[in-house]
Design an enzyme around this catalytic site. Structure first.
Site, PDB file in Angstrom:
ATOM      1  N   HIS A 195      -3.572   6.775  10.621  1.00  0.00           N
ATOM      2  CA  HIS A 195      -4.857   7.130   9.995  1.00  0.00           C
ATOM      3  C   HIS A 195      -5.996   6.773  10.965  1.00  0.00           C
ATOM      4  CE1 HIS A 195      -7.141   8.334   6.395  1.00  0.00           C
ATOM      5  NE2 HIS A 195      -8.091   7.623   6.985  1.00  0.00           N
ATOM      6  N   ALA A 196      -6.878   7.737  11.209  1.00  0.00           N
ATOM      7  CA  ALA A 196      -7.918   7.568  12.231  1.00  0.00           C
ATOM      8  C   ALA A 196      -8.830   6.381  11.926  1.00  0.00           C
ATOM      9  CB  ALA A 196      -8.761   8.837  12.311  1.00  0.00           C
ATOM     10  N   TYR A 241     -17.632   7.463   1.187  1.00  0.00           N
ATOM     11  CA  TYR A 241     -17.471   8.856   1.626  1.00  0.00           C
ATOM     12  C   TYR A 241     -18.230   9.802   0.707  1.00  0.00           C
ATOM     13  CZ  TYR A 241     -13.721   6.792   4.421  1.00  0.00           C
ATOM     14  OH  TYR A 241     -13.008   6.003   5.287  1.00  0.00           O
ATOM     15  N   HIS A 258     -18.886   6.833  14.330  1.00  0.00           N
ATOM     16  CA  HIS A 258     -18.753   5.375  14.129  1.00  0.00           C
ATOM     17  C   HIS A 258     -19.017   4.645  15.444  1.00  0.00           C
ATOM     18  CE1 HIS A 258     -17.316   5.330  10.023  1.00  0.00           C
ATOM     19  NE2 HIS A 258     -16.204   6.004  10.272  1.00  0.00           N
ATOM     20  N   HIS A 297     -16.335  12.759  13.532  1.00  0.00           N
ATOM     21  CA  HIS A 297     -16.532  11.690  12.537  1.00  0.00           C
ATOM     22  C   HIS A 297     -16.310  10.314  13.182  1.00  0.00           C
ATOM     23  CE1 HIS A 297     -16.342   9.674   8.602  1.00  0.00           C
ATOM     24  NE2 HIS A 297     -15.333   8.992   9.135  1.00  0.00           N
ATOM     25  N   GLU A 298     -15.200  10.180  13.886  1.00  0.00           N
ATOM     26  CA  GLU A 298     -14.877   8.879  14.506  1.00  0.00           C
ATOM     27  C   GLU A 298     -15.870   8.536  15.621  1.00  0.00           C
ATOM     28  OE1 GLU A 298     -12.890   6.950  13.034  1.00  0.00           O
ATOM     29  OE2 GLU A 298     -12.107   8.475  11.697  1.00  0.00           O
ATOM     30  N   GLU A 307     -20.382   6.242   7.630  1.00  0.00           N
ATOM     31  CA  GLU A 307     -19.486   7.397   7.496  1.00  0.00           C
ATOM     32  C   GLU A 307     -20.197   8.718   7.786  1.00  0.00           C
ATOM     33  OE1 GLU A 307     -16.427   6.991   7.353  1.00  0.00           O
ATOM     34  OE2 GLU A 307     -16.419   4.864   6.834  1.00  0.00           O
ATOM     35  N   HIS A 359      -6.427   4.626   1.789  1.00  0.00           N
ATOM     36  CA  HIS A 359      -7.442   3.614   1.501  1.00  0.00           C
ATOM     37  C   HIS A 359      -7.055   2.673   0.366  1.00  0.00           C
ATOM     38  CE1 HIS A 359      -9.209   6.916   3.682  1.00  0.00           C
ATOM     39  NE2 HIS A 359     -10.208   6.148   4.048  1.00  0.00           N
TER      40      HIS A 359
HETATM   41  C1  KAW Z   1     -13.566  12.658   5.505  1.00  0.00           C
HETATM   42  C2  KAW Z   1     -14.591  12.046   6.165  1.00  0.00           C
HETATM   43  C3  KAW Z   1     -15.295  12.815   7.064  1.00  0.00           C
HETATM   44  C4  KAW Z   1     -14.973  14.144   7.313  1.00  0.00           C
HETATM   45  C5  KAW Z   1     -13.939  14.754   6.671  1.00  0.00           C
HETATM   46  C6  KAW Z   1     -13.243  14.005   5.769  1.00  0.00           C
HETATM   47  N1  KAW Z   1     -12.240  14.315   5.029  1.00  0.00           N
HETATM   48  C7  KAW Z   1     -11.898  13.220   4.295  1.00  0.00           C
HETATM   49  C8  KAW Z   1     -12.693  12.205   4.558  1.00  0.00           C
HETATM   50  C9  KAW Z   1     -12.697  10.845   3.962  1.00  0.00           C
HETATM   51  C10 KAW Z   1     -11.696   9.895   4.570  1.00  0.00           C
HETATM   52  C11 KAW Z   1     -10.253  10.373   4.302  1.00  0.00           C
HETATM   53  O1  KAW Z   1      -9.542  10.762   5.246  1.00  0.00           O
HETATM   54  O2  KAW Z   1      -9.857  10.350   3.159  1.00  0.00           O
HETATM   55  N2  KAW Z   1     -11.901   9.767   6.001  1.00  0.00           N
HETATM   56  C12 KAW Z   1     -11.337   8.761   6.715  1.00  0.00           C
HETATM   57  O3  KAW Z   1     -10.627   7.933   6.195  1.00  0.00           O
HETATM   58  C13 KAW Z   1     -11.636   8.703   8.201  1.00  0.00           C
HETATM   59  C14 KAW Z   1     -11.276   7.329   8.772  1.00  0.00           C
HETATM   60  C15 KAW Z   1     -12.455   6.358   8.923  1.00  0.00           C
HETATM   61  O4  KAW Z   1     -13.211   6.719  10.055  1.00  0.00           O
HETATM   62  O5  KAW Z   1     -13.346   6.506   7.840  1.00  0.00           O
HETATM   63  C16 KAW Z   1     -11.979   4.892   9.056  1.00  0.00           C
HETATM   64  C17 KAW Z   1     -11.115   4.426   7.842  1.00  0.00           C
HETATM   65  C18 KAW Z   1     -10.643   3.031   8.059  1.00  0.00           C
HETATM   66  C19 KAW Z   1     -11.360   1.980   7.528  1.00  0.00           C
HETATM   67  C20 KAW Z   1     -10.894   0.687   7.727  1.00  0.00           C
HETATM   68  C21 KAW Z   1      -9.729   0.463   8.425  1.00  0.00           C
HETATM   69  C22 KAW Z   1      -9.029   1.530   8.957  1.00  0.00           C
HETATM   70  C23 KAW Z   1      -9.488   2.828   8.772  1.00  0.00           C
HETATM   71  N3  KAW Z   1     -13.153   4.050   9.098  1.00  0.00           N
HETATM   72  C24 KAW Z   1     -13.541   3.430  10.218  1.00  0.00           C
HETATM   73  O6  KAW Z   1     -12.894   3.496  11.244  1.00  0.00           O
HETATM   74  C25 KAW Z   1     -14.812   2.668  10.150  1.00  0.00           C
HETATM   75  C26 KAW Z   1     -15.451   2.355  11.318  1.00  0.00           C
HETATM   76  C27 KAW Z   1     -16.655   1.663  11.273  1.00  0.00           C
HETATM   77  C28 KAW Z   1     -17.193   1.255  10.080  1.00  0.00           C
HETATM   78  C29 KAW Z   1     -16.557   1.562   8.913  1.00  0.00           C
HETATM   79  C30 KAW Z   1     -15.360   2.272   8.949  1.00  0.00           C
HETATM   80 ZN    ZN Z   2     -15.046   6.960   8.855  1.00  0.00          ZN
END
Ligand code: KAW
Ligand code: ZN
Length: 640
Positions: free
Chosen positions: A343-344, A513, A377, A373-374, A401, A503
């Site tokens: 998971h990214a 999100y 961050h 998206h990444e 996000e 999550h």
């Molecule tokens: C989404 C978001 C943007 C565009 C399209 C999308 N489709 C779906 C989503 C929501 C969600 C998902 O896949 O359900 N997106 C993600 O989970 C992307 C991953 C993340 O970049 O948000 C990542 C999740 C994560 C959090 C904590 C530990 C491991 C993974 N968040 C981060 O890397 C992050 C970085 C800095 C601050 C806060 C979070």
């Molecule tokens: Zn994110």
């Protein structure tokens, strides 16, 4: 450099000890002492957090028992450090301190899981979290022939590409059997421990603790109001897509007045429907806006996808990714077969120079958006790297996000994609516009109820409204209520379907999100104005606009040093989150969907409760249509 740090630490520690001598029974009210303490904290925190983030990175990019143990140990050490600092921060009587000193001390006092008073509880929770994450990351359901399927890319591709009802059902169900149900008992204990930790942070339960990060006391009402404003957009899209699925799967599987089976929407969680674009394009004879075939045809690598994104950031005058980023990131699944957390995610190592992304990038349009998206961050990390450690956060989690997504709104416009060679043919008329808006809606509007319900579900678990005996039932109530979807096969309390979404076992809150999907349109609108864009919002591309870049970076630089309404105001001129920009962006499509649904006699919505007559609704092939034809045939044969 390091020597100097130690020297300055020793000097300030000596000053601190002198200052401490003024401590009264009520606490030390000397603000200079507090400031020196906070500076010392900052130096130490960078060292401590670097160690724990490094161990976590090693584990995430190479899942072994050893790396897991090291990561757990480093996380515990960081928690103990936080706890120790909290005790010291509590020594200060903050009366008369400046707002900034109070804000920083506050952030040292509320420390999440680390606040657990009992070391055994902390160890249990840390191990539990690690085990839940490992189960999810390493799960690979197998078929009877012995072939096993990873979530990324195997099952994701099946969900996206297959139009075979039974094959989709297998992937959907197998993933839930593999990682959902087995997490259930762990999750029950997790809820108990998280609530204990929340209480140690002066909050009634963990849901309230998560909400407290937004610094408002009515997050539930705020998000509910936004959601209600957006419901008609979703239900109209739902009705339109339901009709298209009916055309593919027929009346055996789709009820034109009912909810949609959860496994045929192109995505494991039915959270994005972009993969149904081929079925849903309003004008299929117009050029497609799907860039996946172009990416493949042109031989794009994951690295090149990141380079394209980096160039967009740089074109706004934002900070390009540093050398360490390119050297140390994991931009694709390693080819040596080791297990990784796919998971990214984007990583800040807290040493002001090491920032990385870990993503098992697939060559698809979906992943091209995730790349941006990444990168968003990491751009936030780069912009606020000189803030004190405790301000190295988003203005609120939704802001973090939203950054990359805001840029992706420009990148996704057909005109931009054509300019950078990712679309060959582009037309500029109303029909082409609707095709494009449909692709955006299948991603952005389809996501809204899912983004909204994930934490509505967990808030109820944490506050006890949903008892353990209803963990799965209540999940599906919300899935039906908000998303209008039903499971393709009967679910029971033996299952635990929420844990089949990253999550949930990974302890990552989700309302961020939903908030991001709303505010990114507010940001897009504001940046487009700064860039001098005229015309419909969905056509705006801020590429190469230094004005837009400066407006954005001025906000990012502040991190979480001020409450988020200040950051919102700086960028949009308003202190509120609101859904108007999102609605404006999609208005032409909304009008189209309403007209199409009316033309087809489709009514948006579905019943509040839905119990398919057959408990295995949709799984076994329903004989209805075939049977009817057979009967007619037999009757006609008899007559003639
Ligand atoms: C989404 C978001 C943007 C565009 C399209 C999308 N489709 C779906 C989503 C929501 C969600 C998902 O896949 O359900 N997106 C993600 O989970 C992307 C991953 C993340 O970049 O948000 C990542 C999740 C994560 C959090 C904590 C530990 C491991 C993974 N968040 C981060 O890397 C992050 C970085 C800095 C601050 C806060 C979070
Ligand atoms: Zn994110």
């Amino acid at each position: 450099m390091a020597g100097l740090n130690w020297l300055s630490m020793a000097v300030s520690l000596a000053t601190l000890i002198t200052m401490m001598s003024t401590t009264s029974v009520l606490g030390n009210n000397n603000e200079t002492a507090a400031i020196i303490f906070l500076e010392d904290y900052n130096q130490q925190a960078m060292v401590e957090y670097f160690k724990s983030v490094s161990a976590s990175w090693d584990y995430n990019t190479n899942i072994t028992v050893y790396n897991q143990e090291q990561s757990v140990a480093a996380s515990l050490a960081a928690s103990n450090f936080d706890n120790e600092m909290r005790t010291q921060a509590l020594q200060f009587d903050q009366t008369g301190f400046s707002d900034n000193t109070k804000r920083l001390l506050g952030k040292l006092i509320y420390i999440g899981d680390a606040a657990l008073e009992n070391q055994e509880d902390l160890e249990e929770l840390t191990n539990l979290l690690s085990d839940m994450e490992t189960r999810y990351a390493t799960g690979k359901p197998c078929k009877e022939d012995g072939t096993c399927y990873s979530l990324e890319p195997d099952l994701t591709r099946i969900m996206a590409e297959s139009r075979d009802y039974q094959e989709l059902y297998w992937a959907w169900d197998a993933w839930r059997d593999e990682v959902g149900a087995p997490a259930r008992q762990d999750y029950v204990r997790y809820v108990e421990l998280k609530n204990m930790a929340a209480q140690a942070n002066d909050q009634p339960d963990n849901g309230a603790y998560w909400r407290s990060w937004y610094e408002v006391d009515n997050l539930e009402e705020m998000t509910e109001e936004l959601y209600n404003q957006l419901t008609p957009l979703y239900t109209n899209l739902h009705a339109y897509v339901r009709r298209k699925l009916y055309n593919v799967y027929g009346s055996d599987y789709i009820n034109l007045r009912g909810p949609i089976p959860a496994h045929i929407l192109g995505n494991m969680w039915a959270q994005s429907w972009l993969q149904l674009l081929d079925l849903c394009q309003p004008f299929p004879n117009k050029p497609s806006v799907d860039i996946t075939p172009v990416l493949i045809e042109k031989g794009y690598t994951p690295l090149q996808m990141f380079q394209v994104s980096d160039e967009f950031f740089a074109s706004l005058g934002l900070i390009p990714m540093p050398e360490e980023f390119w050297n140390e990131s994991m931009l694709e699944r390693p080819s040596d077969g080791r297990d990784v957390v796919c998971h990214a995610s984007a990583w800040d190592f807290y040493n002001q120079k090491d920032f990385r992304i870990k993503q098992c990038t697939d060559i698809t349009m979906d992943d091209f958006i995730t790349v941006h998206h990444e990168m968003g961050h990491v751009e936030y990390y780069l912009q606020y790297k000189d803030q004190p450690v405790k301000y190295r956060r988003g203005a609120n989690p939704g802001f973090h996000e939203a950054v990359g997504d805001v840029l992706a709104l420009s990148v996704s416009t057909p005109a931009h994609l054509k300019a950078v060679g990712l679309l060959d043919e582009v037309e500029d008329d109303e029909e082409a516009d609707l095709n494009f808006l449909m692709s955006m809606a299948l991603d952005k509007i389809a996501f809204l109820p899912f983004g909204y319900l994930m934490d509505r579900y967990r808030w109820r678990i944490f506050d006890g409204t949903t008892p353990e005996s209803k963990y799965n039932e209540d999940w599906w109530k919300l899935r039906l209520q908000y998303q209008g979807i039903i499971p393709p096969v009967t679910r029971t309390e033996e299952d635990f379907d929420p844990a089949a979404k990253f999550h949930i076992p990974s302890d990552v809150p989700y309302i961020r999100y939903f908030i991001s999907f709303v505010i990114q349109f507010q940001f897009h609108d504001a940046l487009c104005k700064a860039a001098g864009h005229v015309g419909p919002l969905h056509k705006c591309d801020i590429y190469q606009s230094r004005e837009a870049g400066t407006l954005l970076s001025d906000m990012l630089k502040k991190g979480s040093s001020e409450p988020w309404p200040n950051a919102m105001e700086a960028i949009t001129g308003s202190r509120e989150m609101n859904a108007t920009a999102l609605v404006t962006y999609f208005q032409p499509l909304i009008d189209y969907l309403e007209a199409e649904n009316e033309r087809n006699g489709d009514i948006a919505g579905w019943p509040e409760t839905y119990t398919p007559a057959d408990p295995n609704f949709g799984v076994t092939v329903q004989p209805s249509t075939t049977a009817i034809f057979l009967c007619i045939f037999i009757i006609l044969a008899r007559i003639f």
